[in-house]
Design a protein around this motif. Sequence first.
Motif, PDB file in Angstrom:
ATOM      1  N   HIS A  92     -67.394  -4.314  41.521  1.00 12.42           N
ATOM      2  CA  HIS A  92     -65.985  -4.726  41.465  1.00 12.42           C
ATOM      3  C   HIS A  92     -65.742  -6.028  42.203  1.00 12.42           C
ATOM      4  CE1 HIS A  92     -61.696  -4.496  40.969  1.00 12.42           C
ATOM      5  NE2 HIS A  92     -61.508  -4.620  42.266  1.00 12.42           N
ATOM      6  N   HIS A  94     -63.443 -10.135  41.685  1.00 11.04           N
ATOM      7  CA  HIS A  94     -62.629 -11.067  40.907  1.00 11.04           C
ATOM      8  C   HIS A  94     -63.219 -12.430  41.249  1.00 11.04           C
ATOM      9  CE1 HIS A  94     -59.819  -7.634  40.707  1.00 11.04           C
ATOM     10  NE2 HIS A  94     -60.050  -7.507  42.008  1.00 11.04           N
ATOM     11  N   HIS A 241     -57.973  -0.730  38.474  1.00  8.99           N
ATOM     12  CA  HIS A 241     -57.833  -0.389  39.897  1.00  8.99           C
ATOM     13  C   HIS A 241     -57.210   0.995  39.961  1.00  8.99           C
ATOM     14  CE1 HIS A 241     -57.630  -4.919  40.521  1.00  8.99           C
ATOM     15  NE2 HIS A 241     -58.504  -4.560  41.428  1.00  8.99           N
ATOM     16  N   HIS A 278     -61.969   1.372  43.630  1.00  4.12           N
ATOM     17  CA  HIS A 278     -61.412   1.889  44.881  1.00  4.12           C
ATOM     18  C   HIS A 278     -61.404   3.425  44.937  1.00  4.12           C
ATOM     19  CE1 HIS A 278     -60.622  -2.131  46.116  1.00  4.12           C
ATOM     20  NE2 HIS A 278     -59.831  -2.359  45.090  1.00  4.12           N
ATOM     21  N   ASP A 329     -65.099  -6.411  46.031  1.00  5.81           N
ATOM     22  CA  ASP A 329     -63.742  -6.829  45.684  1.00  5.81           C
ATOM     23  C   ASP A 329     -63.695  -8.350  45.764  1.00  5.81           C
ATOM     24  OD1 ASP A 329     -61.174  -6.577  44.784  1.00  5.81           O
ATOM     25  OD2 ASP A 329     -60.449  -5.335  46.439  1.00  5.81           O
TER      26      ASP A 329
HETATM   27 ZN   LIG Z   1     -59.789  -5.629  42.961  1.00  2.82          ZN
END
Ligand SMILES: [Zn+2]
Length: 464
Positions: A92, A94, A241, A278, A329
């Motif tokens: 995970h 971005h 998410h 998460h 993340d």
């Molecule tokens: Zn995220």
Amino acid sequence: MSAMRARILLGLLALTTIAAQPARRNISLVVVGRTVITENAQHRILTPGAVAIDGNAIVDVDAPEAIASKYRANTTIDARSDIVLPGLINTHTHAPMVMYRGLADDLALMEWLNRYIFPAEAKTVSPEMVRIGTRLAALEMIESGTTTYTDMYYFEEEIAKATREAGLRGVLGETIIQFPVADAKTPQEGLARAEAFIKGFKDDSLITPAVAPHALYTNDKATLLACAELGRKYSVPVIIHLAETEDELKGALERFNLTPTAYLESIGFWGPRTIAAHGVWVNDEDISILKRRGVGVSHNPESNMKLASGTAPVTKYLAAGVPLGLGTDGAASNNDLDMFEAMRQASFLAKHATHDPTAVPAQTALDLSTIGGARALGMERTIGSLEAGKRADLITVSMSAARQTPLYDPVSHLVYVTRGDDVRNTIVDGKILMRDRQVKTLEAAKVIADADALAVKVRAAVGK
Ligand SMILES: [Zn+2]
């Protein structure tokens, strides 16, 4: 025996010896290591060991002499002081958010988002920003041993192109969100972009295109279901998410009288190739839903701690057999993409939270970032371990630093002392992306200079 007959006999003997020696197979690459950690089902470890690669696939893993007797390699990487292991899988992130690294820290989630991240995104997200950010992220990932990453952002086709150029493997999800964003004014527009993106990259050897509904609280029911349907139609992953904060849980309980996980179950959202990031605020029933639906969960210990989101029940996920991987993340909430740190923090956080030092031992943390991550992404048949037939995604990690001496247990060192910059060689799909710390697929100085230049615009956008 005459001299002539003796010569003939000797000649025959020599011929027989040559014939008995089996012909060595020509292959593209051999990597020889001090230790090879395979992460196969038996947790096989070879000391020393070698990995034979032809094209984009692993053909053999064996002792160095055995590999040398069977194969003739075009290229050999002699990493006899390194540990060789499967490339790390970041489930995970971005990627372009590396551009917001350190822009604002130490704030409550909503203040951080509303005052800094959303304004910065509104003014600076563009195809160019996404390209520059993804190249920077790819450079960092190659340098720190990540070979596959899962992404959700905007202009995902630009991210895919930059990822492919860098040579990384990516599960890349075009973000769908209810409000207007940089690449779509409406969720319908976002869905159309996602479909075009999926069609464009469906048969790529490195890129797995995906659709990424941002979250339950940023999409309505119709949009969530349209995303799930798109995933089913093209058999591609759906990334969301899930239950990241207590506020998300409270909101779902108020609106639906259900937890986020149970609400998504009630509308028929969950499918076998869903990846939920998460999963912090889940109860036992939620965990059994995720297990039953085959949902892959991405645990992001550093982001969860930095934003004070809470502690995901990792030991419960593991006990239930939920496919679990690790993620960093985005770099804005971490603030780096180093998966070795993610492993270490996953182990420490689980021990700290359960008051049990045996929770998430080193071997489990390593599993989570390799074969576990592959399972969470539904890719365990192709990546996640060093086995014949799998894609050749592997890294070598130097073990010669003072802080790695002495070396009793390689798995312990990988989890408890190694840092991303100990990685010396990174190979994806049989291609050497970094050799002896030199990244081959990206011009590092230019990537960093471009990011620094773009940061001037980001700074201006948030008035910092
Ligand atoms: Zn995220």
